[in-house]
Design an enzyme around this catalytic site. Structure first.
Site, PDB file in Angstrom:
ATOM      1  N   ASP A 224       1.162  -1.330   0.111  1.00  0.00           N
ATOM      2  CA  ASP A 224       0.075  -0.149   0.220  1.00  0.00           C
ATOM      3  C   ASP A 224       0.868   1.792  -0.356  1.00  0.00           C
ATOM      4  O   ASP A 224       0.184   2.706   0.773  1.00  0.00           O
ATOM      5  CB  ASP A 224      -0.713   0.118   1.463  1.00  0.00           C
ATOM      6  CG  ASP A 224      -1.867  -1.355   1.247  1.00  0.00           C
ATOM      7  OD1 ASP A 224      -2.062  -1.432   0.000  1.00  0.00           O
ATOM      8  OD2 ASP A 224      -2.156  -1.541   2.285  1.00  0.00           O
TER       9      ASP A 224
ATOM     10  N   LYS B 217       2.013   1.725  -5.475  1.00  0.00           N
ATOM     11  CA  LYS B 217       2.124   1.797  -6.709  1.00  0.00           C
ATOM     12  C   LYS B 217       1.376   1.800  -7.619  1.00  0.00           C
ATOM     13  O   LYS B 217       2.021   1.966  -8.285  1.00  0.00           O
ATOM     14  CB  LYS B 217       2.429   0.074  -6.649  1.00  0.00           C
ATOM     15  CG  LYS B 217       3.258  -0.394  -5.234  1.00  0.00           C
ATOM     16  CD  LYS B 217       3.598  -1.853  -4.979  1.00  0.00           C
ATOM     17  CE  LYS B 217       2.269  -2.139  -4.429  1.00  0.00           C
ATOM     18  NZ  LYS B 217       1.994  -2.700  -2.995  1.00  0.00           N
ATOM     19  N   GLY B 218       0.314   1.361  -7.355  1.00  0.00           N
ATOM     20  CA  GLY B 218      -1.189   2.260  -8.223  1.00  0.00           C
ATOM     21  C   GLY B 218      -1.021   3.383  -9.054  1.00  0.00           C
ATOM     22  O   GLY B 218      -0.638   3.394 -10.373  1.00  0.00           O
TER      23      GLY B 218
ATOM     24  N   GLY C 126      -4.856  -4.047  -3.884  1.00  0.00           N
ATOM     25  CA  GLY C 126      -5.504  -2.889  -4.396  1.00  0.00           C
ATOM     26  C   GLY C 126      -4.669  -2.165  -4.283  1.00  0.00           C
ATOM     27  O   GLY C 126      -4.193  -1.365  -3.299  1.00  0.00           O
ATOM     28  N   HIS C 127      -4.781  -1.593  -5.730  1.00  0.00           N
ATOM     29  CA  HIS C 127      -3.745  -0.526  -6.331  1.00  0.00           C
ATOM     30  C   HIS C 127      -4.731   0.507  -6.566  1.00  0.00           C
ATOM     31  O   HIS C 127      -5.532  -0.146  -7.720  1.00  0.00           O
ATOM     32  CB  HIS C 127      -3.010  -1.231  -6.929  1.00  0.00           C
ATOM     33  CG  HIS C 127      -1.856  -2.288  -6.793  1.00  0.00           C
ATOM     34  ND1 HIS C 127      -0.834  -3.327  -7.539  1.00  0.00           N
ATOM     35  CD2 HIS C 127      -2.000  -2.897  -5.377  1.00  0.00           C
ATOM     36  CE1 HIS C 127      -0.579  -3.460  -7.156  1.00  0.00           C
ATOM     37  NE2 HIS C 127      -1.117  -3.634  -5.487  1.00  0.00           N
TER      38      HIS C 127
ATOM     39  N   GLN D 155       2.212  -5.795  -3.195  1.00  0.00           N
ATOM     40  CA  GLN D 155       2.788  -6.546  -1.971  1.00  0.00           C
ATOM     41  C   GLN D 155       3.747  -5.451  -1.539  1.00  0.00           C
ATOM     42  O   GLN D 155       4.213  -4.652  -2.586  1.00  0.00           O
ATOM     43  CB  GLN D 155       2.627  -7.530  -1.371  1.00  0.00           C
ATOM     44  CG  GLN D 155       1.246  -8.697  -1.526  1.00  0.00           C
ATOM     45  CD  GLN D 155       0.695  -8.990  -2.663  1.00  0.00           C
ATOM     46  OE1 GLN D 155       1.339  -9.953  -2.885  1.00  0.00           O
ATOM     47  NE2 GLN D 155      -0.536  -8.866  -2.555  1.00  0.00           N
TER      48      GLN D 155
ATOM     49  N   SER E 224       5.348  12.455  -4.395  1.00  0.00           N
ATOM     50  CA  SER E 224       4.352  11.977  -5.448  1.00  0.00           C
ATOM     51  C   SER E 224       3.266  13.123  -3.705  1.00  0.00           C
ATOM     52  O   SER E 224       3.986  12.662  -2.974  1.00  0.00           O
ATOM     53  CB  SER E 224       3.334  11.080  -4.652  1.00  0.00           C
ATOM     54  OG  SER E 224       1.789  11.223  -5.104  1.00  0.00           O
TER      55      SER E 224
HETATM   56  P1  GDP Z   1      -0.404   0.229  -3.944  1.00  0.00           P
HETATM   57  O1  GDP Z   1      -1.701  -1.092  -2.816  1.00  0.00           O
HETATM   58  O2  GDP Z   1       0.338   0.704  -3.165  1.00  0.00           O
HETATM   59  O3  GDP Z   1      -1.390   0.277  -5.315  1.00  0.00           O
HETATM   60  O4  GDP Z   1      -1.402   1.154  -2.712  1.00  0.00           O
HETATM   61  P2  GDP Z   1      -3.031   1.829  -2.447  1.00  0.00           P
HETATM   62  O5  GDP Z   1      -3.260   1.961  -3.234  1.00  0.00           O
HETATM   63  O6  GDP Z   1      -3.453   0.556  -1.920  1.00  0.00           O
HETATM   64  O7  GDP Z   1      -2.752   2.512  -1.124  1.00  0.00           O
HETATM   65  C1  GDP Z   1      -2.115   3.722  -1.383  1.00  0.00           C
HETATM   66  C2  GDP Z   1      -3.525   5.766  -1.215  1.00  0.00           C
HETATM   67  O8  GDP Z   1      -3.097   6.102  -1.258  1.00  0.00           O
HETATM   68  C3  GDP Z   1      -4.542   5.068  -2.116  1.00  0.00           C
HETATM   69  O9  GDP Z   1      -6.086   5.817  -1.751  1.00  0.00           O
HETATM   70  C4  GDP Z   1      -3.798   6.099  -2.776  1.00  0.00           C
HETATM   71  O10 GDP Z   1      -5.107   6.722  -4.062  1.00  0.00           O
HETATM   72  C5  GDP Z   1      -3.577   6.689  -2.062  1.00  0.00           C
HETATM   73  N1  GDP Z   1      -2.032   7.716  -2.714  1.00  0.00           N
HETATM   74  C6  GDP Z   1      -1.476   7.459  -3.395  1.00  0.00           C
HETATM   75  N2  GDP Z   1      -0.296   8.267  -3.947  1.00  0.00           N
HETATM   76  C7  GDP Z   1      -0.204   9.576  -3.076  1.00  0.00           C
HETATM   77  C8  GDP Z   1       0.000  10.677  -2.784  1.00  0.00           C
HETATM   78  O11 GDP Z   1       0.759  11.218  -3.129  1.00  0.00           O
HETATM   79  N3  GDP Z   1      -0.911  11.453  -1.023  1.00  0.00           N
HETATM   80  C9  GDP Z   1      -2.055  11.014  -0.863  1.00  0.00           C
HETATM   81  N4  GDP Z   1      -2.573  12.415   0.017  1.00  0.00           N
HETATM   82  N5  GDP Z   1      -3.108   9.402  -0.994  1.00  0.00           N
HETATM   83  C10 GDP Z   1      -1.635   9.231  -1.931  1.00  0.00           C
HETATM   84  P1  IMO Z   2      -1.084  -4.020  -1.820  1.00  0.00           P
HETATM   85  O1  IMO Z   2      -0.042  -5.202  -3.308  1.00  0.00           O
HETATM   86  C1  IMO Z   2      -0.697  -4.545   1.920  1.00  0.00           C
HETATM   87  C2  IMO Z   2      -1.000  -8.847   3.812  1.00  0.00           C
HETATM   88  C3  IMO Z   2      -2.212  -9.451   4.682  1.00  0.00           C
HETATM   89  C4  IMO Z   2      -1.561 -10.072   5.343  1.00  0.00           C
HETATM   90  C5  IMO Z   2      -0.363 -10.508   4.146  1.00  0.00           C
HETATM   91  C6  IMO Z   2      -1.435 -11.855   4.021  1.00  0.00           C
HETATM   92  O2  IMO Z   2      -1.919  -3.670  -2.270  1.00  0.00           O
HETATM   93  O3  IMO Z   2      -0.408  -3.515  -1.662  1.00  0.00           O
HETATM   94  P2  IMO Z   2      -2.584 -12.606   2.466  1.00  0.00           P
HETATM   95  O4  IMO Z   2      -3.973 -12.302   1.661  1.00  0.00           O
HETATM   96  O5  IMO Z   2      -1.482 -12.705   0.957  1.00  0.00           O
HETATM   97  O6  IMO Z   2      -2.106 -14.147   2.215  1.00  0.00           O
HETATM   98  O7  IMO Z   2      -2.351 -11.915   3.443  1.00  0.00           O
HETATM   99  O8  IMO Z   2      -0.450  -9.728   3.665  1.00  0.00           O
HETATM  100  N1  IMO Z   2      -1.244  -8.109   2.053  1.00  0.00           N
HETATM  101  C7  IMO Z   2      -1.780  -6.902   1.798  1.00  0.00           C
HETATM  102  N2  IMO Z   2      -0.885  -6.073   2.588  1.00  0.00           N
HETATM  103  N3  IMO Z   2      -0.872  -4.081   0.553  1.00  0.00           N
HETATM  104  C8  IMO Z   2      -1.408  -5.813  -0.202  1.00  0.00           C
HETATM  105  O9  IMO Z   2      -1.097  -5.501  -1.104  1.00  0.00           O
HETATM  106  C9  IMO Z   2      -1.388  -6.585   0.533  1.00  0.00           C
HETATM  107  N4  IMO Z   2      -1.558  -7.775   0.116  1.00  0.00           N
HETATM  108  C10 IMO Z   2      -1.534  -9.151   1.140  1.00  0.00           C
HETATM  109  O10 IMO Z   2      -3.232  -8.511   5.385  1.00  0.00           O
HETATM  110  O11 IMO Z   2      -0.807  -9.666   6.241  1.00  0.00           O
HETATM  111 MG    MG Z   3      -2.701  -1.676  -1.637  1.00  0.00          MG
END
Ligand code: GDP
Ligand code: IMO
Ligand code: MG
Length: 428
Positions: free
Chosen positions: A13, A16-17, A40-41, A224, A413
Site C-alpha cells: 500500500d 504502487k498503483g 488493491g492498487h 504487496q 507524490s
Molecule cells: P498500492 O497498493 O501500493 O497501490 O497502494 P493503495 O492504493 O492500496 O494505497 C495507497 C493510497 O494512497 C490510495 O488510496 C492512493 O489513492 C493514495 N495515494 C497515493 N499517492 C498518494 C499521495 O501522494 N498522497 C495522498 N494523499 N494519497 C496518495
Molecule cells: P497491495 O498490492 C497490504 C497482507 C495481508 C496479510 C498478509 C498475508 O495493495 O500493496 P494474504 O492474503 O496475501 O495471504 O495475506 O499480507 N497483504 C497486504 N497488505 N497491501 C497488500 O497488497 C497486501 N496483500 C496482502 O494483510 O497481512
Molecule cells: Mg494496496
C-alpha cells in the site's frame, strides 16, 4: 531504460498503483508477476477513482498491453468481475490483456482453507485478505495446482478437480469438520470460467520475450511489498509469493539479464495491514492522525491500516534486496499538519545498536527504534510541482532520506491524483 520493475519497499500500500499509472504513458507493456487479488492498487485520474486487484494498473491507459504473468494466482470469478466493472466504465481490455496459461487458479477450497487456517491460529493469525492466496501457492509448490491452461481442457480439468476435491474433503472433514464439496459443481463452474477467459490466455513467456525483442518498453507491477515477501519479509507474517524484484523474472519468464532498473515505492511514513511486528508503529493520537489524513484503510478489505514513522532500517534493506535504483516517494502531503516528524535510523536491541533488518521476528518484535527528529513544515504542499518550491523543512526531510538511501528520487507524490506528482528524474 527499456525494462523497469516497480516494487513496494515497505509492507504494501505504498502507492504502487498511482506510480504504475503515472509511468504508464511512457511504456508499452505492464506486467503483474506475483500475488493475486489480495492486492488493491488505487489510481485516481481527475474525478475518477479506480481500484485494481488483479489486472495490471496499466489497463486504464487504453493503448497499453497488460499481462498477468505465470507467477500470479488467478481467481477467475474475481478476474471476470473486475473486467466487467471496467467495461461498465468504458475501459475495454479485449485484444490487449493476456493471461499466462501457467498462472495458478484459486479454487473455492483455497478460500475456505485460507479462512479456516486463520480461525484455527487464533491470536497467532496472519490477518490474511482471505482470498485463498496462501493455499493456492501451497498447491502450486506441492505440484497439485490447477493452472489457467488446465481450465481450457475439459478432461484434464475434470481429472484434476476430482483428485483434489477428494483430498480436500478428507482434510476438511478431519481438520475443520466441514461438509464435503461437490467436485461436479466446482468443475461446471470452472469450465464456464475457462470459456469466458479463453480469449486472453496464452503462453505469455514467449509473448513477453517477443515484445522485448521488438524493443517495447516493459514495466513490471509489484504487488504487496518487500517486507511481505515470503523469503525476504517478516516471515511468517508475509504473503505467499516473491514480491521483490527477483519475482519479476520467475513470475514472467523475462530473464534478469533483460531487466534494467528498479524503482522502489516508499510511503513517507509506514503502514501495515494484518498482524506481525512493526517497530515504528504508533498506537497513539499521531498514528490516528496519519490514518485519518492518509485515509489508511485497506483497498481490498477495508481494514484500518496500522500506521507509524518511516523506518530507514527497513527501507535500506528494501533497497538492498531489490536493487532499487530510484525512489518514488508517496504521500508526503499526509505529513503536512504535523509539528514534528520522526524517522527511524537504527534499532536498539538489548544493549546493542543494530542497523540491519533482522531476519528473526522475535528480535524485530523487541527492537526499540532510534529516531531522528524533523520539524514539520505545517503547510499544504499538495499544489507544489517544483522541488525548489518545497518549504525548507520539507527539503530537509527529503534530502535526508535521499542521502541515507544513497539513491535519487524519480518521483515525489503529493496527492492521490495523477496530476499531484513531481518528476525529479526522468528514468524511462
Ligand atoms: P498500492 O497498493 O501500493 O497501490 O497502494 P493503495 O492504493 O492500496 O494505497 C495507497 C493510497 O494512497 C490510495 O488510496 C492512493 O489513492 C493514495 N495515494 C497515493 N499517492 C498518494 C499521495 O501522494 N498522497 C495522498 N494523499 N494519497 C496518495
Ligand atoms: P497491495 O498490492 C497490504 C497482507 C495481508 C496479510 C498478509 C498475508 O495493495 O500493496 P494474504 O492474503 O496475501 O495471504 O495475506 O499480507 N497483504 C497486504 N497488505 N497491501 C497488500 O497488497 C497486501 N496483500 C496482502 O494483510 O497481512
Ligand atoms: Mg494496496
Amino acid at each position: 531504460m527499456q525494462t523497469l520493475v516497480v516494487v513496494g519497499a515497505q509492507w504494501g500500500d505504498e502507492g504502487k498503483g498511482k506510480i504504475i499509472d503515472f509511468f504508464g504513458n511512457q511504456v508499452d507493456v505492464i506486467i503483474r508477476y506475483q500475488g493475486g487479488h489480495n492486492a488493491g492498487h488505487t489510481v485516481v485520474i481527475d474525478d475518477n477513482k479506480y481500484i485494481l486487484h488483479l489486472l495490471p494498473s496499466g489497463i486504464l491507459r487504453k493503448d497499453k498491453i497488460n499481462i498477468i504473468g505465470n507467477g500470479v494466482v488467478v481467481d477467475p470469478k474475481a478476474l471476470l468481475d473486475e473486467i466487467d466493472g471496467l467495461k461498465q466504465k468504458d475501459i475495454h481490455p479485449d485484444n490487449r490483456l493476456y493471461i499466462s496459461d501457467r498462472a495458478h487458479v484459486i479454487m473455492p477450497y483455497h478460500k475456505i482453507f485460507d479462512k479456516m487456517s486463520e480461525n484455527k491460529k487464533g491470536i497467532k493469525k496472519i490477518g490474511t485478505t482471505g482470498r485463498g492466496i496462501g493455499p493456492t501457492y501451497v498447491d502450486k509448490i506441492a505440484r497439485i495446482g490447477i493452472r489457467v491452461g488446465d481450465m481450457l481442457d475439459k478432461d484434464l480439468l475434470y481429472e484434476k478437480i476430482s483428485e483434489n476435491v477428494r483430498e480436500v474433503n478428507e482434510i476438511a472433514a478431519k481438520s475443520f469438520d466441514l461438509p464435503p464439496l461437490s467436485a461436479n459443481n466446482i468443475y461446471n463452474e470452472y469450465l464456464e470460467y475457462g470459456k469466458k477467459i479463453k480469449e486472453y490466455v496464452c503462453n505469455t513467456s514467449y509473448l513477453i520475450n517477443k515484445l522485448w525483442e521488438e524493443k517495447k518498453k516493459i514495466m513490471f507491477e509489484g504487488a504487496q511489498g518487500t517486507l511481505l515477501d515470503v523469503d525476504h519479509g517478516t516471515y511468517p507474517f508475509v504473503t505467499s509469493s516473491n514480491s521483490t524484484t527477483g519475482g519479476a523474472s520467475t513470475g514472467s519468464g523475462l530473464p534478469p539479464t533483460k531487466i534494467n532498473g528498479v524503482a522502489g515505492v516508499f510511503k513517507a511514513y509506514t503502514t501495515r495491514v494484518g498482524s506481525g511486528p512493526f517497530p515504528t508503529e504508533l498506537n497513539d493520537k499521531i498514528g490516528e492522525q496519519l490514518r485519518d489524513s492518509g485515509m489508511e484503510f485497506g483497498a481490498t478489505t477495508g481494514r484500518p491500516r496500522r500506521c507509524g514513522w518511516l523506518d530507514l532500517v527497513a527501507c535500506k534493506y528494501a533497497v538492498m534486496v531489490n536493487g532499487i535504483n530510484y525512489i518514488c516517494l508517496t504521500k508526503l502531503d499526509v505529513l503536512n499538519t504535523l509539528d514534528y516528524i520522526y524517522v527511524c535510523t537504527a534499532y536498539k536491541y538489548k544493549d546493542r545498536i543494530i542497523k540491519e533488518f533482522p531476519s528473526d521476528i522475535n528480535v524485530l518484535k523487541e527492537v526499540e527504534p532510534i529516531y531522528k527528529e524533523f520539524k514539520g513544515w505545517k503547510k499544504d504542499i499538495s499544489k507544489i510541482r517544483n522541488y525548489n518550491e518545497f518549504p525548507i523543512e520539507t527539503k530537509g526531510y527529503l534530502d535526508y532520506i535521499r542521502k541515507e538511501l544513497n539513491i535519487d528520487y524519480a518521483i515525489i507524490s503529493v496527492g492521490a491524483n495523477r496530476k499531484d506528482t513531481l518528476v525529479i528524474n526522468e528514468i524511462l
